[in-house]
Design a protein around this motif. Structure first.
Motif, PDB file in Angstrom:
ATOM      1  N   TYR A  18       2.740   2.810  -1.623  1.00  0.00           N
ATOM      2  CA  TYR A  18       1.979   3.454  -0.558  1.00  0.00           C
ATOM      3  C   TYR A  18       0.495   3.147  -0.689  1.00  0.00           C
ATOM      4  O   TYR A  18      -0.008   2.837  -1.776  1.00  0.00           O
ATOM      5  CB  TYR A  18       2.215   4.974  -0.571  1.00  0.00           C
TER       6      TYR A  18
ATOM      7  N   THR B  56       5.630   3.466   8.164  1.00  0.00           N
ATOM      8  CA  THR B  56       6.573   2.885   7.205  1.00  0.00           C
ATOM      9  C   THR B  56       7.158   1.599   7.752  1.00  0.00           C
ATOM     10  O   THR B  56       7.172   1.358   8.958  1.00  0.00           O
ATOM     11  CB  THR B  56       7.713   3.878   6.870  1.00  0.00           C
TER      12      THR B  56
ATOM     13  N   MET C  90       3.192   2.791   4.003  1.00  0.00           N
ATOM     14  CA  MET C  90       4.084   2.920   2.853  1.00  0.00           C
ATOM     15  C   MET C  90       5.381   2.177   3.139  1.00  0.00           C
ATOM     16  O   MET C  90       5.702   1.870   4.307  1.00  0.00           O
ATOM     17  CB  MET C  90       4.366   4.391   2.542  1.00  0.00           C
TER      18      MET C  90
END
Length: 480
Positions: free
Chosen positions: A173, A223, A310
């Motif tokens: 991350y 993400t 992340m």
């Protein structure tokens, strides 16, 4: 730079290394020379070994610095590196030939060790040979779970490969962005957003969604995933599957750690497995849309380019992350689900072909001992040509390695140490089924998962379809 890019930079140095090539030194079939007596490390001087490997970080490091082995032993080493599927085909043909074009083999536990273990040397016979050097620290210095997963098949008393690499999936991350937005995220979401094994996958989803809505000036997507129709998709999905209590077969930990020739019926049709698939499908619905085109290299490049806040990915990408985003990346164990947390292990061992002649076999043992020794693993960890991370407990206990777990670090992969220590705990490590027919089962898994992610089937239909297909594959058995 991906680890593949780094590997290509090693081509000009050290070993004779060919990407996807063939070896010119394999025309004859004579045994290696041997001189009895004297230094046991020099008894096979003048020999040439051929090592076939996937293009991985430790092989890149060894290829760039093979000279110490040649100076120690007088043995030349030629290395062929291939993508894993091509390597498996080449190894299968070589083992079936009855000869040993490749004396040393990168033995993927699922696609080489499980189906072809009878074509590999049982290494205790060499460890017990008084004419050959011992393994420093013995077998007990290897991380026990990794020795079982990468080196054994069914029989605990036999060892076919020595643990060579240990890539493991963890949570990567943007630490700088989490620091910047921590208070806002905590206020908006109602929980501590700090990544780690105490976070849940539902919280991971909420964090990704928060970045999508609130931080697009800094990062386009919360993400991203390695969700291409490929082995990478099975790896990415399995972390969620296990954390929701699903598994591929009964006794999944044992089938993953030691292996099985007949694992029994597939359990992907269970309620827990379907729940995991439903969550994974929902998570990918808010991820970077390009996720379905990425394997591990693709998602790694996207993360380093600043496209993702992340992602789950293999811990050895830390070396590349720290080159591009120095000090801006954090590493943690993956989130937990209703049944706990799971972190996919992708480690592999190196083995010796059972087709080797006696002196070839001895020379190959010298290479295995050297390549997995604490000294070589430490050198690999420091290498700028690839790296990898150790598979020996003793290396992690060295003061300089302990110090490298903190920034500034001369061994950037060690910045992941706290995360992988958690990930390697027996109740957290994720081990896919080690069965001879896994390659075909794996294809069934990622093919149906890909259909699910593109809207071609529902999560429940995908899981039931995989279950039916895997049961047919397993029922057919395996004939090498």
């Amino acid at each position: 730079m991906s680890r593949r890019d780094v590997l290509r930079g090693a081509l000009a140095a050290g070993a004779s290394l060919t990407l996807g090539g063939s070896l010119s030194s394999c025309g004859s079939r004579g045994d290696a020379p041997r001189t009895a007596g004297g230094d046991p490390w020099r008894q096979f001087r003048g020999a040439t070994l051929n090592f076939i490997s996937e293009n991985t970080a430790p092989t890149a490091a060894i290829a760039a610095n093979i000279r110490p082995f040649t100076e120690l032993t007088g043995i030349d080493v030629s290395i062929v590196t291939l993508e894993l599927s091509a390597l498996v085909q080449r190894v299968a043909l070589d083992l079936a030939s009855g000869q040993a074009q490749y004396q040393v083999i990168y033995a993927d536990p699922y696609q080489v060790l499980a189906p072809y273990h009878k074509g590999l040397v049982e290494l205790r016979s060499l460890q017990n040979d008084p004419n050959l050097p011992d393994l420093p620290g013995g077998l007990t210095d290897f991380i026990p779970t990794q020795l079982d997963a990468a080196g054994r098949f069914v029989d605990r008393e036999k060892v076919y490969a020595l643990p060579y690499d240990a890539p493991t999936m963890i949570w990567q991350y943007r630490r700088d962005l989490f620091d910047k937005y921590r208070d806002r995220m905590a206020d908006d979401l109602g929980f501590d957003p700090t990544p780690g094994g105490d976070r849940t996958w539902e919280e991971y989803f909420q964090l990704a969604q928060w970045f999508n809505k609130n931080a697009t000036a800094d990062v386009p997507y919360g993400t991203g995933h390695q969700a291409r129709q490929h082995d990478s998709l099975m790896n990415d999905f399995s972390n969620v599957l296990w954390s929701y209590g699903g598994d591929y077969f009964d006794n999944g930990k044992e089938v993953g750690r030691l292996g099985a020739t007949d694992p029994g019926p597939c359990r992907l049709g269970s309620a827990a497995a379907i729940a995991g698939a439903e969550f994974y499908n929902r998570l990918l619905g808010i991820a970077d849309p390009a996720s379905t085109t990425w394997d591990w290299d693709g998602v790694g490049a996207a993360f380093r380019s600043g496209r993702l806040a992340m992602c789950p990915n293999w811990h050895e990408f830390a070396a590349s992350n720290e080159q591009v985003l120095p000090g801006k990346v954090g590493y943690a164990a993956l989130p937990k689900g209703p049944a706990g947390t799971a972190n996919m292990y992708g480690g592999t061992g190196i083995a010796i072909s059972a087709n080797t002649l006696p002196h070839e076999r001895g020379a190959a043992w010298l290479f295995l001992v050297w390549a997995t020794s604490p000294e070589t693993q430490l050198a690999n960890l420091k290498s700028k040509a690839g790296g990898g991370t150790p598979t020996r407990t003793s290396v992690y206990e060295l003061p300089e390695v302990r110090a490298a777990e903190r920034r500034p670090s001369s061994m950037p992969n060690m910045l992941t140490a706290a995360a992988v220590r958690q990930a390697w705990q027996p109740d957290r490590i994720g081990l896919r089924p080690k069965i001879p027919m896994w390659n075909e089962c794996n294809t069934a898994v990622f093919t149906q998962l890909s259909r699910m992610l593109t809207g071609g089937t529902s999560p429940e239909e995908a899981m039931r379809s995989i279950t039916s297909r895997v049961d047919r594959i397993v029922a057919r058995g395996w004939v090498a």
